[in-house]
Scaffold this active site. Structure first.
Site, mmCIF file in Angstrom:
data_model
loop_
_atom_site.group_PDB
_atom_site.id
_atom_site.type_symbol
_atom_site.label_atom_id
_atom_site.label_comp_id
_atom_site.label_asym_id
_atom_site.label_seq_id
_atom_site.Cartn_x
_atom_site.Cartn_y
_atom_site.Cartn_z
ATOM 1 N N ARG A 154 0.849 -1.183 0.000
ATOM 2 C CA ARG A 154 0.000 0.000 0.000
ATOM 3 C C ARG A 154 0.891 1.242 0.000
ATOM 4 O O ARG A 154 1.897 1.304 0.707
ATOM 5 C CB ARG A 154 -0.923 0.017 1.239
ATOM 6 C CG ARG A 154 -2.030 -1.038 1.183
ATOM 7 C CD ARG A 154 -3.063 -0.661 0.141
ATOM 8 N NE ARG A 154 -4.142 -1.627 0.002
ATOM 9 C CZ ARG A 154 -4.179 -2.590 -0.900
ATOM 10 N NH1 ARG A 154 -3.171 -2.752 -1.744
ATOM 11 N NH2 ARG A 154 -5.215 -3.398 -0.990
ATOM 12 N N HIS A 187 0.757 -0.417 -10.384
ATOM 13 C CA HIS A 187 -0.144 -1.226 -9.562
ATOM 14 C C HIS A 187 -0.515 -2.528 -10.288
ATOM 15 O O HIS A 187 -1.695 -2.860 -10.470
ATOM 16 C CB HIS A 187 -1.405 -0.449 -9.199
ATOM 17 C CG HIS A 187 -2.069 -0.974 -7.953
ATOM 18 N ND1 HIS A 187 -2.720 -0.172 -7.061
ATOM 19 C CD2 HIS A 187 -2.162 -2.236 -7.443
ATOM 20 C CE1 HIS A 187 -3.213 -0.901 -6.068
ATOM 21 N NE2 HIS A 187 -2.882 -2.172 -6.282
#
Length: 311
Positions: free
Chosen positions: A226, A274
Protein backbone atom coordinates in the site's frame (compact mmCIF):
# COMPACT_ATOMS: atom_id res chain seq x y z
CA UNK A 1 -36.62 -18.48 -3.14
CA UNK A 2 -33.89 -17.24 -5.47
CA UNK A 3 -30.78 -15.66 -3.94
CA UNK A 4 -30.28 -12.14 -5.28
CA UNK A 5 -26.70 -11.00 -5.83
CA UNK A 6 -25.80 -7.44 -6.76
CA UNK A 7 -22.53 -6.84 -8.59
CA UNK A 8 -21.38 -3.39 -7.48
CA UNK A 9 -18.20 -2.30 -9.23
CA UNK A 10 -17.06 -0.27 -12.22
CA UNK A 11 -18.88 -1.15 -15.45
CA UNK A 12 -15.88 -2.74 -17.13
CA UNK A 13 -15.54 -5.19 -14.24
CA UNK A 14 -18.97 -6.69 -14.96
CA UNK A 15 -17.85 -7.47 -18.49
CA UNK A 16 -14.78 -9.22 -17.09
CA UNK A 17 -16.60 -11.11 -14.32
CA UNK A 18 -20.12 -11.95 -15.48
CA UNK A 19 -19.46 -15.23 -17.28
CA UNK A 20 -17.01 -16.45 -14.62
CA UNK A 21 -19.36 -15.62 -11.76
CA UNK A 22 -22.30 -17.32 -13.41
CA UNK A 23 -20.22 -20.42 -14.08
CA UNK A 24 -18.95 -20.57 -10.50
CA UNK A 25 -22.41 -19.96 -9.03
CA UNK A 26 -23.94 -22.60 -11.31
CA UNK A 27 -21.51 -25.12 -9.86
CA UNK A 28 -22.81 -24.47 -6.33
CA UNK A 29 -26.29 -25.67 -7.31
CA UNK A 30 -27.87 -22.58 -5.75
CA UNK A 31 -30.92 -20.89 -7.25
CA UNK A 32 -29.67 -17.35 -7.83
CA UNK A 33 -30.02 -14.15 -9.81
CA UNK A 34 -27.06 -11.82 -10.34
CA UNK A 35 -27.00 -8.41 -12.01
CA UNK A 36 -25.64 -4.87 -11.73
CA UNK A 37 -29.03 -3.38 -10.84
CA UNK A 38 -31.60 -4.67 -8.34
CA UNK A 39 -34.07 -3.12 -5.91
CA UNK A 40 -31.97 -2.64 -2.75
CA UNK A 41 -34.55 -4.28 -0.49
CA UNK A 42 -34.31 -7.51 -2.52
CA UNK A 43 -30.51 -7.92 -2.42
CA UNK A 44 -29.03 -10.78 -0.36
CA UNK A 45 -25.34 -10.39 -1.23
CA UNK A 46 -23.20 -7.66 -2.77
CA UNK A 47 -20.09 -8.56 -4.77
CA UNK A 48 -18.27 -5.32 -4.15
CA UNK A 49 -15.48 -2.99 -5.19
CA UNK A 50 -14.99 -0.01 -2.86
CA UNK A 51 -14.92 2.43 -5.81
CA UNK A 52 -18.45 1.46 -6.86
CA UNK A 53 -21.45 3.77 -6.64
CA UNK A 54 -22.81 1.83 -3.65
CA UNK A 55 -21.67 3.70 -0.55
CA UNK A 56 -24.81 3.73 1.60
CA UNK A 57 -25.83 0.21 2.65
CA UNK A 58 -28.88 1.19 4.70
CA UNK A 59 -31.41 0.55 1.88
CA UNK A 60 -30.20 -3.07 1.62
CA UNK A 61 -32.43 -4.37 4.38
CA UNK A 62 -32.14 -8.05 3.38
CA UNK A 63 -28.36 -8.00 2.99
CA UNK A 64 -26.44 -10.97 4.44
CA UNK A 65 -22.84 -10.16 3.48
CA UNK A 66 -20.62 -7.94 1.34
CA UNK A 67 -17.96 -9.85 -0.59
CA UNK A 68 -15.04 -7.62 -1.52
CA UNK A 69 -13.37 -8.25 -4.88
CA UNK A 70 -10.04 -6.85 -3.67
CA UNK A 71 -7.57 -7.93 -1.00
CA UNK A 72 -7.50 -4.35 0.31
CA UNK A 73 -10.52 -3.25 2.31
CA UNK A 74 -9.40 0.12 3.68
CA UNK A 75 -11.89 1.81 1.34
CA UNK A 76 -14.86 0.21 3.07
CA UNK A 77 -13.96 -0.69 6.67
CA UNK A 78 -14.82 2.79 7.89
CA UNK A 79 -18.28 2.82 6.31
CA UNK A 80 -20.65 3.12 9.26
CA UNK A 81 -23.70 2.13 7.18
CA UNK A 82 -22.33 -1.39 6.71
CA UNK A 83 -23.50 -3.66 9.54
CA UNK A 84 -23.27 -7.12 7.95
CA UNK A 85 -20.16 -9.33 7.56
CA UNK A 86 -17.54 -8.08 5.12
CA UNK A 87 -15.13 -10.52 3.48
CA UNK A 88 -11.88 -9.73 1.68
CA UNK A 89 -10.47 -11.46 -1.36
CA UNK A 90 -8.00 -14.22 -0.57
CA UNK A 91 -7.37 -15.99 -3.86
CA UNK A 92 -4.40 -18.33 -3.63
CA UNK A 93 -4.88 -19.56 -7.18
CA UNK A 94 -4.75 -16.13 -8.81
CA UNK A 95 -4.02 -13.08 -6.67
CA UNK A 96 -1.59 -14.78 -4.28
CA UNK A 97 0.35 -16.55 -7.01
CA UNK A 98 0.61 -13.32 -8.99
CA UNK A 99 2.05 -11.53 -5.97
CA UNK A 100 4.56 -14.31 -5.32
CA UNK A 101 5.80 -14.12 -8.91
CA UNK A 102 6.09 -10.31 -8.97
CA UNK A 103 7.89 -10.04 -5.63
CA UNK A 104 10.23 -12.94 -6.39
CA UNK A 105 11.18 -11.38 -9.72
CA UNK A 106 12.03 -8.01 -8.21
CA UNK A 107 13.84 -9.45 -5.20
CA UNK A 108 16.00 -11.52 -7.53
CA UNK A 109 16.58 -8.49 -9.76
CA UNK A 110 18.04 -6.52 -6.86
CA UNK A 111 19.78 -9.48 -5.25
CA UNK A 112 21.64 -10.34 -8.47
CA UNK A 113 22.28 -6.73 -9.49
CA UNK A 114 20.64 -7.24 -12.87
CA UNK A 115 20.24 -3.52 -13.61
CA UNK A 116 24.00 -3.03 -14.06
CA UNK A 117 23.97 -5.54 -16.91
CA UNK A 118 20.68 -4.58 -18.51
CA UNK A 119 21.68 -0.91 -18.73
CA UNK A 120 25.43 -0.78 -19.42
CA UNK A 121 26.14 2.11 -21.84
CA UNK A 122 29.89 2.07 -21.10
CA UNK A 123 30.17 -1.66 -21.88
CA UNK A 124 31.87 -2.16 -18.52
CA UNK A 125 33.27 -5.65 -17.96
CA UNK A 126 32.45 -5.75 -14.24
CA UNK A 127 32.80 -9.26 -12.85
CA UNK A 128 31.40 -8.41 -9.42
CA UNK A 129 29.88 -11.65 -8.14
CA UNK A 130 26.64 -11.32 -6.14
CA UNK A 131 26.32 -13.15 -2.84
CA UNK A 132 24.32 -16.33 -2.61
CA UNK A 133 20.74 -16.02 -1.41
CA UNK A 134 21.71 -17.45 1.98
CA UNK A 135 24.00 -14.44 2.44
CA UNK A 136 21.25 -11.90 1.74
CA UNK A 137 18.87 -10.74 4.50
CA UNK A 138 15.33 -10.13 3.23
CA UNK A 139 12.68 -8.77 5.58
CA UNK A 140 8.96 -9.06 4.83
CA UNK A 141 6.66 -6.66 6.64
CA UNK A 142 3.24 -8.28 6.71
CA UNK A 143 2.82 -12.02 7.19
CA UNK A 144 -0.78 -12.55 6.13
CA UNK A 145 -1.79 -14.73 3.20
CA UNK A 146 0.32 -12.79 0.70
CA UNK A 147 3.35 -12.28 2.92
CA UNK A 148 3.39 -15.90 4.03
CA UNK A 149 3.21 -17.14 0.44
CA UNK A 150 6.03 -14.80 -0.63
CA UNK A 151 8.11 -15.97 2.34
CA UNK A 152 7.59 -19.58 1.30
CA UNK A 153 9.01 -18.95 -2.18
CA UNK A 154 11.95 -16.87 -0.96
CA UNK A 155 12.73 -19.52 1.64
CA UNK A 156 12.77 -22.13 -1.13
CA UNK A 157 15.38 -19.99 -2.93
CA UNK A 158 17.52 -19.92 0.20
CA UNK A 159 17.28 -16.31 1.39
CA UNK A 160 17.86 -15.45 5.05
CA UNK A 161 14.39 -14.31 6.01
CA UNK A 162 12.88 -12.14 8.69
CA UNK A 163 9.26 -11.20 9.01
CA UNK A 164 7.15 -8.78 11.01
CA UNK A 165 3.45 -8.64 11.78
CA UNK A 166 1.29 -6.90 14.33
CA UNK A 167 0.66 -10.21 16.11
CA UNK A 168 3.17 -13.00 16.53
CA UNK A 169 3.41 -15.50 13.66
CA UNK A 170 5.33 -18.73 13.18
CA UNK A 171 6.64 -19.59 9.70
CA UNK A 172 9.23 -22.21 8.84
CA UNK A 173 12.54 -20.66 7.88
CA UNK A 174 11.50 -17.13 8.89
CA UNK A 175 12.65 -15.27 11.99
CA UNK A 176 9.26 -13.80 12.92
CA UNK A 177 8.90 -10.63 14.98
CA UNK A 178 5.90 -8.71 16.27
CA UNK A 179 5.04 -5.45 17.95
CA UNK A 180 6.93 -2.16 18.02
CA UNK A 181 10.19 -3.62 19.36
CA UNK A 182 9.96 -6.47 16.89
CA UNK A 183 9.81 -4.03 13.98
CA UNK A 184 13.25 -2.70 14.78
CA UNK A 185 14.64 -6.22 15.11
CA UNK A 186 13.15 -7.23 11.76
CA UNK A 187 14.57 -4.21 9.96
CA UNK A 188 18.02 -3.88 11.53
CA UNK A 189 20.61 -4.72 8.90
CA UNK A 190 18.03 -5.86 6.31
CA UNK A 191 19.24 -5.58 2.73
CA UNK A 192 15.92 -5.99 0.91
CA UNK A 193 12.58 -5.06 2.51
CA UNK A 194 9.27 -6.19 1.02
CA UNK A 195 6.14 -4.34 2.16
CA UNK A 196 2.94 -6.40 2.27
CA UNK A 197 1.08 -4.73 5.13
CA UNK A 198 -2.50 -3.45 4.98
CA UNK A 199 -3.16 0.28 5.14
CA UNK A 200 -4.22 0.96 8.73
CA UNK A 201 -3.56 3.69 11.29
CA UNK A 202 -0.85 1.45 12.77
CA UNK A 203 1.01 0.87 9.50
CA UNK A 204 0.95 4.26 7.77
CA UNK A 205 4.44 5.69 7.34
CA UNK A 206 6.00 2.57 8.84
CA UNK A 207 8.88 3.25 6.46
CA UNK A 208 10.23 6.60 7.61
CA UNK A 209 13.54 8.28 8.42
CA UNK A 210 13.94 6.35 11.68
CA UNK A 211 13.19 2.90 10.27
CA UNK A 212 15.15 3.52 7.08
CA UNK A 213 18.22 4.26 9.17
CA UNK A 214 18.01 0.74 10.64
CA UNK A 215 18.57 -0.93 7.27
CA UNK A 216 21.91 -2.01 5.87
CA UNK A 217 23.56 0.79 3.86
CA UNK A 218 22.48 0.51 0.23
CA UNK A 219 19.33 -1.48 1.05
CA UNK A 220 16.38 -1.83 -1.32
CA UNK A 221 12.68 -1.24 -0.67
CA UNK A 222 10.11 -3.25 -2.66
CA UNK A 223 6.52 -2.07 -2.11
CA UNK A 224 3.62 -3.97 -3.70
CA UNK A 225 1.49 -3.46 -0.57
CA UNK A 226 0.00 0.00 0.00
CA UNK A 227 1.27 3.48 -0.86
CA UNK A 228 0.70 5.07 2.58
CA UNK A 229 3.13 2.59 4.18
CA UNK A 230 5.97 4.89 3.09
CA UNK A 231 6.81 8.47 4.04
CA UNK A 232 7.68 9.61 0.51
CA UNK A 233 9.91 12.54 1.50
CA UNK A 234 11.93 10.34 3.86
CA UNK A 235 12.27 7.69 1.17
CA UNK A 236 13.66 10.18 -1.35
CA UNK A 237 16.09 11.53 1.25
CA UNK A 238 17.36 8.01 1.95
CA UNK A 239 17.81 7.38 -1.77
CA UNK A 240 19.68 10.64 -2.25
CA UNK A 241 21.98 9.96 0.70
CA UNK A 242 22.81 6.41 -0.42
CA UNK A 243 21.22 4.75 2.61
CA UNK A 244 18.91 3.17 0.02
CA UNK A 245 20.24 2.06 -3.35
CA UNK A 246 16.81 1.59 -4.97
CA UNK A 247 13.07 1.54 -4.38
CA UNK A 248 10.73 -0.51 -6.56
CA UNK A 249 7.22 0.82 -6.00
CA UNK A 250 3.96 -0.59 -7.33
CA UNK A 251 1.51 1.35 -5.14
CA UNK A 252 1.18 5.02 -4.29
CA UNK A 253 -0.82 7.46 -2.20
CA UNK A 254 -2.37 8.86 -5.39
CA UNK A 255 -3.04 6.58 -8.35
CA UNK A 256 -2.35 6.92 -11.18
CA UNK A 257 0.91 8.48 -9.98
CA UNK A 258 0.82 12.15 -11.06
CA UNK A 259 3.03 12.95 -14.04
CA UNK A 260 5.00 15.56 -12.08
CA UNK A 261 5.68 13.27 -9.10
CA UNK A 262 9.42 13.07 -8.29
CA UNK A 263 9.36 9.27 -8.32
CA UNK A 264 9.06 9.27 -12.13
CA UNK A 265 12.36 11.06 -12.70
CA UNK A 266 14.38 9.67 -9.81
CA UNK A 267 17.18 7.41 -11.11
CA UNK A 268 16.91 5.09 -8.13
CA UNK A 269 13.14 4.51 -8.29
CA UNK A 270 11.29 1.96 -10.39
CA UNK A 271 7.59 2.75 -10.83
CA UNK A 272 5.20 -0.02 -11.84
CA UNK A 273 1.48 0.81 -12.36
CA UNK A 274 -0.14 -1.23 -9.56
CA UNK A 275 0.34 -4.52 -11.40
CA UNK A 276 2.10 -6.61 -8.75
CA UNK A 277 -1.02 -8.70 -8.47
CA UNK A 278 -4.56 -8.34 -9.68
CA UNK A 279 -7.69 -10.23 -8.81
CA UNK A 280 -8.18 -12.78 -11.61
CA UNK A 281 -11.88 -13.14 -12.52
CA UNK A 282 -11.95 -16.97 -12.98
CA UNK A 283 -10.39 -17.86 -9.63
CA UNK A 284 -11.84 -14.90 -7.72
CA UNK A 285 -15.32 -15.87 -8.90
CA UNK A 286 -14.86 -19.32 -7.39
CA UNK A 287 -13.90 -17.72 -4.05
CA UNK A 288 -17.03 -15.51 -4.15
CA UNK A 289 -19.33 -18.39 -5.09
CA UNK A 290 -17.92 -20.62 -2.35
CA UNK A 291 -18.55 -17.96 0.29
CA UNK A 292 -22.14 -17.49 -0.86
CA UNK A 293 -22.64 -21.26 -0.79
CA UNK A 294 -21.20 -21.45 2.73
CA UNK A 295 -23.47 -18.68 3.95
CA UNK A 296 -26.56 -20.31 2.47
CA UNK A 297 -25.89 -23.71 4.12
CA UNK A 298 -24.98 -22.22 7.50
CA UNK A 299 -21.20 -22.63 7.30
CA UNK A 300 -18.93 -19.79 8.49
CA UNK A 301 -17.79 -17.31 5.87
CA UNK A 302 -14.16 -17.36 4.83
CA UNK A 303 -11.86 -14.31 5.13
CA UNK A 304 -14.15 -12.19 7.29
CA UNK A 305 -12.68 -8.74 7.94
CA UNK A 306 -12.00 -7.57 11.48
CA UNK A 307 -13.43 -4.07 11.11
CA UNK A 308 -11.55 -2.81 14.19
CA UNK A 309 -8.19 -4.10 12.97
CA UNK A 310 -8.88 -2.88 9.44
CA UNK A 311 -8.21 -6.18 7.60
Amino acid sequence: MSINILFAAQADRWTQYEAHLRRALDETGLDYAIDTEMPPEEVDYIVYAPNSDVQDFRPYTRLKAVLNLWAGVEGITGNETLNVPLTRMVDEEGLTQGMVEWVTGHVLRHHLGMDAHIVNPDHAWDKTIPPLASERVVTILGLGALGSAVAGMLRHLGFTLRGWARSQKALDGVACHAGEDGLDAALSGAEIVVLLLPDTSDTRDVINARTLALLAPGAVIVNPGRGPLIDEADLISALDSGQLSHATLDVFRTEPLPQDHPFWAHPKVTVTPHIASETRPPSASRVIAENIRRSEVGEPLLYVVDRDAGY
